[in-house]
Design a protein around this motif. Structure first.
Motif, PDB file in Angstrom:
ATOM      1  N   THR A   1      34.431  -1.403 -48.552  1.00  0.00           N
ATOM      2  CA  THR A   1      33.610  -2.482 -49.119  1.00  0.00           C
ATOM      3  C   THR A   1      32.843  -3.221 -48.030  1.00  0.00           C
ATOM      4  OG1 THR A   1      35.159  -2.793 -50.950  1.00  0.00           O
ATOM      5  CG2 THR A   1      33.674  -4.607 -50.471  1.00  0.00           C
ATOM      6  N   ASP A   2      33.545  -3.543 -46.952  1.00  0.00           N
ATOM      7  CA  ASP A   2      32.910  -4.281 -45.853  1.00  0.00           C
ATOM      8  C   ASP A   2      31.769  -3.471 -45.253  1.00  0.00           C
ATOM      9  OD1 ASP A   2      32.638  -6.425 -44.047  1.00  0.00           O
ATOM     10  OD2 ASP A   2      33.758  -5.320 -42.531  1.00  0.00           O
ATOM     11  N   PHE A   3      32.011  -2.194 -45.026  1.00  0.00           N
ATOM     12  CA  PHE A   3      30.980  -1.352 -44.413  1.00  0.00           C
ATOM     13  C   PHE A   3      29.814  -1.122 -45.366  1.00  0.00           C
ATOM     14  CE2 PHE A   3      28.974   2.518 -43.005  1.00  0.00           C
ATOM     15  CZ  PHE A   3      28.920   2.352 -41.633  1.00  0.00           C
ATOM     16  N   GLY A   4      30.109  -0.834 -46.624  1.00  0.00           N
ATOM     17  CA  GLY A   4      29.041  -0.567 -47.591  1.00  0.00           C
ATOM     18  C   GLY A   4      28.127  -1.754 -47.792  1.00  0.00           C
ATOM     19  N   LEU A   5      28.700  -2.920 -48.044  1.00  0.00           N
ATOM     20  CA  LEU A   5      27.888  -4.122 -48.245  1.00  0.00           C
ATOM     21  C   LEU A   5      27.188  -4.541 -46.954  1.00  0.00           C
ATOM     22  CD1 LEU A   5      30.299  -6.213 -50.520  1.00  0.00           C
ATOM     23  CD2 LEU A   5      28.220  -5.018 -51.213  1.00  0.00           C
TER      24      LEU A   5
ATOM     25  N   ALA B   1      19.455   0.849 -56.168  1.00  0.00           N
ATOM     26  CA  ALA B   1      19.776   2.227 -55.762  1.00  0.00           C
ATOM     27  C   ALA B   1      20.952   2.239 -54.779  1.00  0.00           C
ATOM     28  CB  ALA B   1      18.545   2.872 -55.129  1.00  0.00           C
ATOM     29  N   MET B   2      20.929   1.337 -53.807  1.00  0.00           N
ATOM     30  CA  MET B   2      22.012   1.282 -52.819  1.00  0.00           C
ATOM     31  C   MET B   2      23.334   0.875 -53.474  1.00  0.00           C
ATOM     32  SD  MET B   2      20.246  -0.441 -49.492  1.00  0.00           S
ATOM     33  CE  MET B   2      19.034   0.451 -48.521  1.00  0.00           C
TER      34      MET B   2
ATOM     35  N   ALA C   1      23.330   8.796 -46.549  1.00  0.00           N
ATOM     36  CA  ALA C   1      23.896   9.685 -45.536  1.00  0.00           C
ATOM     37  C   ALA C   1      24.899   8.941 -44.651  1.00  0.00           C
ATOM     38  CB  ALA C   1      22.777  10.275 -44.675  1.00  0.00           C
ATOM     39  N   VAL C   2      24.537   7.715 -44.247  1.00  0.00           N
ATOM     40  CA  VAL C   2      25.418   6.930 -43.383  1.00  0.00           C
ATOM     41  C   VAL C   2      26.719   6.584 -44.090  1.00  0.00           C
ATOM     42  CG1 VAL C   2      25.688   4.715 -42.195  1.00  0.00           C
ATOM     43  CG2 VAL C   2      23.563   5.989 -41.973  1.00  0.00           C
ATOM     44  N   VAL C   3      26.600   6.170 -45.353  1.00  0.00           N
ATOM     45  CA  VAL C   3      27.804   5.794 -46.105  1.00  0.00           C
ATOM     46  C   VAL C   3      28.707   6.999 -46.321  1.00  0.00           C
ATOM     47  CG1 VAL C   3      28.629   4.986 -48.339  1.00  0.00           C
ATOM     48  CG2 VAL C   3      26.745   3.816 -47.220  1.00  0.00           C
ATOM     49  N   LEU C   4      28.101   8.162 -46.665  1.00  0.00           N
ATOM     50  CA  LEU C   4      28.907   9.363 -46.880  1.00  0.00           C
ATOM     51  C   LEU C   4      29.636   9.759 -45.602  1.00  0.00           C
ATOM     52  CD1 LEU C   4      26.504  11.500 -49.077  1.00  0.00           C
ATOM     53  CD2 LEU C   4      28.757  10.655 -49.736  1.00  0.00           C
TER      54      LEU C   4
END
Length: 255
Positions: free
Chosen positions: A51-55, A114-115, A29-32
């Motif tokens: 990329t920075d935020f996801g990782l 999963a992440m 939810a946060v990533v979307l």
């Protein structure tokens, strides 16, 4: 099923009962949500920000979960008095501790996969590039969590959950700063400061050895020697920390 496998699966099921799977949903939810916000960023920096935020979010959530699971691992067994049942069985304390570490790492590994799939899906959704360094950064995070889990279990073998959690959290931040402390100490004119900096550097694990997230953000390549050197370094530190934890745990008297 062997006793080791049974205890490992029991640890995995126990972690799952802690509703850890909700973490995956929160992460998605946060990533979307964040992805829709960063679409306003210029095309040149969009891939980098995503990329920075996801990782970064993967690391933050899993480090928190690792500290929670490892620092309270033994205290939960003592509070529920299940530790008395375990030590009365023909199962060595060493086997029990290793099985619980394996159960924790299996839980974290499933969540990490999963992440990572969600993260890669986001990259594909927004047409961002998928690089091998992003996958290496995800794999390196598992080895970073392995060191952190070992630290948490070590403190959990002789301290309560609150102390273990605080000490493990402190070790996490220190582990990412030991390289900088070493460089700063090396530039000092004081021999005492240099000695302290080198002592901290060599006595504590350097978590930056398996942190490839900065390279993934800037799409920089990571060669095989650097990656496997970091993997070997994390396994060596895990062996040292778990050996210490086993030595303390085997001498602990439960009454």
């Amino acid at each position: 099923m062997s006793a080791f496998s049974a205890m490992m699966w029991n640890g995995f099921r126990e972690a799952r009962r802690n509703r850890v799977t909700v973490v995956v949903g929160v992460f998605a939810a946060v990533v979307l949500l964040s992805s829709s916000l960063v679409t306003e960023v210029t095309v040149a920096t969009f891939d980098r920000v995503l990329t920075d935020f996801g990782l970064g979010m993967m690391s933050l959530i899993l480090v928190f979960l690792t500290i929670f699971l490892s620092s309270s691992l033994l205290s939960r067994e003592i509070e529920r008095r299940t530790i008395f049942l375990v030590v009365s069985k023909p199962v060595s304390r060493r086997q029990f501790l290793l099985a619980r570490l394996a159960g924790n790492m299996l839980t974290l590994g499933v969540l990490l996969v999963a992440m990572t799939l969600i993260f890669l899906g986001e990259l594909l959704l927004f047409g961002a590039d998928i690089t091998s360094t992003q996958l290496l950064a995800s794999a390196g995070l598992w080895f970073e969590l392995l060191i952190l889990s070992s630290v948490g279990i070590l403190f959990s073998s002789f301290a309560g959950p609150a102390v273990s959690a605080i000490a493990t959290t402190g070790m996490y931040f220190t582990g990412h700063l030991t390289g900088d402390l070493y460089m700063l100490a090396s530039r000092s004119e004081s021999s005492a400061v240099q000695a302290i900096g080198k002592t901290i550097y060599y006595l504590l694990p350097n978590l930056e050895r398996v942190n490839f997230r900065p390279q993934a953000t800037y799409a920089l390549p990571v060669d095989a020697a650097t990656f496997f050197s970091g993997v070997g370094y994390s396994l060596a530190w895990t062996l040292v920390l778990i050996t210490l934890a086993i030595a303390i745990f085997e001498r602990r008297d439960f009454r």
